[in-house]
Motif scaffolding. Structure first.
Motif, PDB file in Angstrom:
ATOM      1  N   GLY A  54       0.788  -1.229   0.000  1.00 64.33           N
ATOM      2  CA  GLY A  54       0.000   0.000   0.000  1.00 64.33           C
ATOM      3  C   GLY A  54       0.817   1.273   0.000  1.00 64.33           C
ATOM      4  O   GLY A  54       0.263   2.366  -0.041  1.00 64.33           O
ATOM      5  N   CYS A  55       2.136   1.158   0.051  1.00 67.29           N
ATOM      6  CA  CYS A  55       3.010   2.339   0.086  1.00 67.29           C
ATOM      7  C   CYS A  55       3.742   2.510  -1.238  1.00 67.29           C
ATOM      8  O   CYS A  55       4.041   1.533  -1.926  1.00 67.29           O
ATOM      9  N   GLY A  77      -1.003   3.069  11.295  1.00 62.87           N
ATOM     10  CA  GLY A  77      -2.058   2.278  10.673  1.00 62.87           C
ATOM     11  C   GLY A  77      -2.880   2.996   9.628  1.00 62.87           C
ATOM     12  O   GLY A  77      -3.792   2.413   9.056  1.00 62.87           O
ATOM     13  N   ASN A  78      -2.565   4.256   9.347  1.00 64.96           N
ATOM     14  CA  ASN A  78      -3.298   5.023   8.340  1.00 64.96           C
ATOM     15  C   ASN A  78      -2.374   5.382   7.186  1.00 64.96           C
ATOM     16  O   ASN A  78      -1.222   5.761   7.397  1.00 64.96           O
ATOM     17  N   TYR A  79      -2.908   5.288   5.978  1.00 69.43           N
ATOM     18  CA  TYR A  79      -2.141   5.695   4.810  1.00 69.43           C
ATOM     19  C   TYR A  79      -2.258   7.197   4.651  1.00 69.43           C
ATOM     20  O   TYR A  79      -3.343   7.765   4.772  1.00 69.43           O
ATOM     21  N   ILE A 101      -2.303  10.556  -6.192  1.00 71.97           N
ATOM     22  CA  ILE A 101      -3.688  10.066  -6.283  1.00 71.97           C
ATOM     23  C   ILE A 101      -3.772   8.920  -7.289  1.00 71.97           C
ATOM     24  O   ILE A 101      -4.455   7.910  -7.049  1.00 71.97           O
ATOM     25  N   LYS A 102      -3.061   9.043  -8.394  1.00 77.88           N
ATOM     26  CA  LYS A 102      -3.040   7.961  -9.386  1.00 77.88           C
ATOM     27  C   LYS A 102      -2.465   6.687  -8.758  1.00 77.88           C
ATOM     28  O   LYS A 102      -3.007   5.592  -8.941  1.00 77.88           O
ATOM     29  N   TRP A 103      -1.378   6.826  -8.006  1.00 80.52           N
ATOM     30  CA  TRP A 103      -0.805   5.658  -7.331  1.00 80.52           C
ATOM     31  C   TRP A 103      -1.794   5.079  -6.318  1.00 80.52           C
ATOM     32  O   TRP A 103      -1.922   3.863  -6.189  1.00 80.52           O
ATOM     33  N   GLY A 108      -5.366   0.626  -4.739  1.00 83.85           N
ATOM     34  CA  GLY A 108      -6.671   0.279  -4.177  1.00 83.85           C
ATOM     35  C   GLY A 108      -7.095   1.069  -2.956  1.00 83.85           C
ATOM     36  O   GLY A 108      -8.020   0.666  -2.243  1.00 83.85           O
ATOM     37  N   HIS A 109      -6.472   2.215  -2.713  1.00 85.01           N
ATOM     38  CA  HIS A 109      -6.869   3.042  -1.574  1.00 85.01           C
ATOM     39  C   HIS A 109      -8.198   3.740  -1.861  1.00 85.01           C
ATOM     40  O   HIS A 109      -8.457   4.161  -2.982  1.00 85.01           O
TER      41      HIS A 109
END
Length: 151
Positions: A54-55, A77-79, A101-103, A108-109
């Motif tokens: 997710g990073c 725990g938060n992106y 934002i594209k990433w 899947g965020h």
């Protein structure tokens, strides 16, 4: 045109110039100026964070020069959005944020947090980028205005 590269690509001198700039430091968590050693530790921690699910963290270049870094990192725990630009390139914040934002969409965020220090006083500009603040957060003993961006 902005391009995005691995964090270990730019030379140490370019990182030191960017991260030790007084104008850049004004808007970050207060800490001693980076040395070659402490920069290496910081970069290694970001490179390892980039490997977490997710990073995604990248150095930003313009005309072959390091002008900042950006991406998605996880904190408590938060992106969250990370976006640091050389003051000379602050006008490119929207383009860098659009890339983040594209990433986020690719990863899947559904939402990202943005934590901005109270020194960022351009309220209207920040709201255009991040929306309305949802509250305040304490990070490493410093207070930040927190925004939630829907992706």
């Amino acid at each position: 045109m902005l391009t995005y590269h691995s964090l270990d690509t730019p030379p140490v001198e370019e990182w030191l110039e960017l991260l030790n700039s007084d104008l850049v430091r004004k808007h970050l968590i207060q800490h001693p100026q980076f040395t070659t050693e402490t920069l290496g530790i910081w970069l290694q921690s970001k490179i390892e964070l980039d490997q977490e699910p997710g990073c995604r963290l990248r150095a930003i270049h313009s005309d072959g020069m390091l002008i900042g870094w950006c991406g998605i990192q996880v904190e408590s725990g938060n992106y969250e959005v990370a976006l640091v630009l050389s003051p000379k390139y602050w006008g490119h914040g929207r383009a860098a944020l659009n890339q983040v934002i594209k990433w986020a969409q690719e990863l899947g965020h559904k939402r990202l947090l943005a934590h901005l220090p109270p020194t960022r006083s351009q309220k209207k500009a920040l709201e255009r980028l991040f929306g309305q603040p949802i509250g305040a957060s304490s990070i490493q003993g410093h207070i930040f205005n927190t925004y939630q961006m829907e992706i």
